[in-house]
Design a protein around this motif. Structure first.
Motif, PDB file in Angstrom:
ATOM      1  N   ASP A 219       0.857  -1.194   0.000  1.00 32.07           N
ATOM      2  CA  ASP A 219       0.000   0.000   0.000  1.00 32.07           C
ATOM      3  C   ASP A 219       0.891   1.241   0.000  1.00 32.07           C
ATOM      4  O   ASP A 219       1.230   1.792   1.043  1.00 32.07           O
ATOM      5  N   HIS A 220       1.261   1.663  -1.206  1.00 34.78           N
ATOM      6  CA  HIS A 220       2.223   2.779  -1.287  1.00 34.78           C
ATOM      7  C   HIS A 220       1.660   4.084  -0.740  1.00 34.78           C
ATOM      8  O   HIS A 220       2.382   4.890  -0.171  1.00 34.78           O
ATOM      9  N   ILE A 221       0.360   4.276  -0.888  1.00 31.96           N
ATOM     10  CA  ILE A 221      -0.209   5.550  -0.415  1.00 31.96           C
ATOM     11  C   ILE A 221      -0.061   5.668   1.105  1.00 31.96           C
ATOM     12  O   ILE A 221       0.367   6.708   1.624  1.00 31.96           O
TER      13      ILE A 221
ATOM     14  N   LYS B 213       2.559   8.183   5.690  1.00 29.77           N
ATOM     15  CA  LYS B 213       3.172   8.032   7.010  1.00 29.77           C
ATOM     16  C   LYS B 213       4.492   8.814   7.068  1.00 29.77           C
ATOM     17  O   LYS B 213       4.731   9.617   7.960  1.00 29.77           O
ATOM     18  N   TRP B 214       5.328   8.585   6.052  1.00 24.83           N
ATOM     19  CA  TRP B 214       6.632   9.253   6.064  1.00 24.83           C
ATOM     20  C   TRP B 214       6.502  10.739   5.766  1.00 24.83           C
ATOM     21  O   TRP B 214       7.249  11.557   6.316  1.00 24.83           O
ATOM     22  N   HIS B 215       5.549  11.039   4.945  1.00 27.51           N
ATOM     23  CA  HIS B 215       5.308  12.443   4.618  1.00 27.51           C
ATOM     24  C   HIS B 215       5.030  13.242   5.892  1.00 27.51           C
ATOM     25  O   HIS B 215       5.587  14.315   6.113  1.00 27.51           O
ATOM     26  N   GLU B 216       4.190  12.671   6.735  1.00 27.10           N
ATOM     27  CA  GLU B 216       3.822  13.331   7.984  1.00 27.10           C
ATOM     28  C   GLU B 216       5.047  13.501   8.897  1.00 27.10           C
ATOM     29  O   GLU B 216       5.261  14.551   9.482  1.00 27.10           O
ATOM     30  N   ARG B 217       5.837  12.434   8.971  1.00 25.95           N
ATOM     31  CA  ARG B 217       7.028  12.505   9.834  1.00 25.95           C
ATOM     32  C   ARG B 217       7.997  13.583   9.342  1.00 25.95           C
ATOM     33  O   ARG B 217       8.547  14.336  10.129  1.00 25.95           O
ATOM     34  N   TRP B 218       8.218  13.605   8.034  1.00 23.46           N
ATOM     35  CA  TRP B 218       9.149  14.594   7.478  1.00 23.46           C
ATOM     36  C   TRP B 218       8.643  16.009   7.737  1.00 23.46           C
ATOM     37  O   TRP B 218       9.398  16.910   8.065  1.00 23.46           O
ATOM     38  N   GLN B 219       7.335  16.140   7.596  1.00 30.81           N
ATOM     39  CA  GLN B 219       6.746  17.461   7.776  1.00 30.81           C
ATOM     40  C   GLN B 219       6.956  17.952   9.210  1.00 30.81           C
ATOM     41  O   GLN B 219       7.264  19.109   9.439  1.00 30.81           O
ATOM     42  N   ASP B 220       6.764  17.030  10.164  1.00 35.35           N
ATOM     43  CA  ASP B 220       6.883  17.406  11.577  1.00 35.35           C
ATOM     44  C   ASP B 220       8.341  17.593  12.002  1.00 35.35           C
ATOM     45  O   ASP B 220       8.610  18.238  13.003  1.00 35.35           O
TER      46      ASP B 220
END
Ligand SMILES: [Zn+2]
Length: 326
Positions: A7-9, A14-21
């Motif tokens: 499930d690539h999305i 998940k990682w997008h959120e971590r990077w953002q924070d």
């Protein structure tokens, strides 16, 4: 056992959120590290990012990350080229207030931009349509005005009589207004603001020597042509009868006595006084027919004014130096 589907999305989000924070990409203030500034370009907020944007911003992103890994304090900002004519035109077309339209588009594009997970310091985001940004443009303009680098001069502009306003070349379609397809665009002489970039021609040309990294000759030539420095002589012809000067520029003054005619542009300030009513109407039609057209696409035509230009030598007026004028 059935395999769990990839499930690539979910993984991306998940990682997008971590990077953002994590605030990885903030430029540091008062840092001892060497500075590096990466700015690709600010997109125009049309409402959608396309594959051309991804290509462009991927290159800047790779460079910024490389510089971070080399220990630089990188400033990699993003923003929106949101001010002026395109925004105005889009608002007219979509029948929406420009501010509303522009800000909605920015929000939509920013969402996409963030999903690409490019390494921007979003704290530095700018929008050129906001007063916090354009006040600095105004400040620059005032500085240029103080230094005599901004000046007013009459120049021809595209004019739609129905809109009662000036049109950009892009708004002229087949010689007519883009809003009023049956209304031919006129050329009107109005006071315009100009920036005196010619003051920097020498400096720009000299500094081209300092460009590093083997720029292709083709690009250098384009740049030289754009700067457009030309060395030559200004020579005055004189109107036979009144003696009024007609100044011309030539790079080959040694050939001046081979001149067979003096051609004035129909919008030249002297032209009007030389023409009778019939010729004036013809000259105006010639000027108007150029509206929004590329100079290369215009057929050259001329009219004989019935007047002559003479060239004077320092000692006496040249007896046979009459030049026909067309
Ligand atoms: Zn119009």
């Amino acid at each position: 056992m059935p395999e769990k589907p990839y499930d690539h999305i979910q993984i991306e989000l998940k990682w997008h959120e971590r990077w953002q924070d994590a605030d990885f990409y903030k430029a540091e203030e008062n840092s001892a590290k060497p500075k590096f500034y990466v700015l690709e370009m600010l997109p125009y907020p049309s409402g959608m990012l396309h594959i051309g944007h991804i290509r462009n911003y991927s290159i800047g992103d790779a460079l910024a990350r490389y510089k971070w890994m080399q220990g630089f304090n990188v400033l990699h900002p993003m923003g929106w080229d949101a001010f002026g004519l395109p925004a105005e035109n889009a608002a007219i077309k979509n029948n929406r207030p420009p501010r509303e339209w522009t800000l909605e588009n920015i929000a939509a594009m920013k969402k996409t931009h963030r999903r690409f997970a490019f390494s921007y310091d979003w704290d530095r985001e700018v929008s050129t349509c906001e007063p916090e940004y354009y006040r600095w443009n105004q400040w620059f303009f005032l500085k240029m005005l103080e230094r005599g680098l901004a000046y007013r001069k009459r120049a021809l502009v595209n004019w739609c009589t129905k809109c009662a306003t000036v049109l950009a070349n892009e708004q002229v379609v087949d010689g007519c207004c883009w809003r009023h397809e049956d209304t031919p665009v006129e050329q009107r002489a109005l006071e315009q603001w100009f920036l005196k970039i010619t003051d920097y021609a020498d400096e720009l040309l000299d500094d081209m020597e300092r460009l590093e990294g083997g720029w292709p000759e083709r690009v250098l030539t384009m740049q030289r042509n754009w700067i457009g420095r030309s060395e030559g002589t200004e020579v005055d012809f004189h109107l036979d009868g009144t003696g009024e000067p007609i100044r011309v520029f030539t790079t080959r003054v040694d050939t001046i006595y081979g001149a067979t005619c003096v051609i004035l542009a129909p919008e030249h300030p002297l032209t009007e006084g030389l023409l009778d009513a019939d010729l004036k109407a013809k000259a105006k039609a010639m000027v108007d027919s150029r509206a929004g057209r590329d100079p290369g696409d215009i057929d050259k035509e001329g009219l004989f004014t019935g007047r002559y230009a003479v060239i004077r030598t320092a000692a006496k007026r040249s007896p046979s130096g009459s030049q026909t004028s067309s």
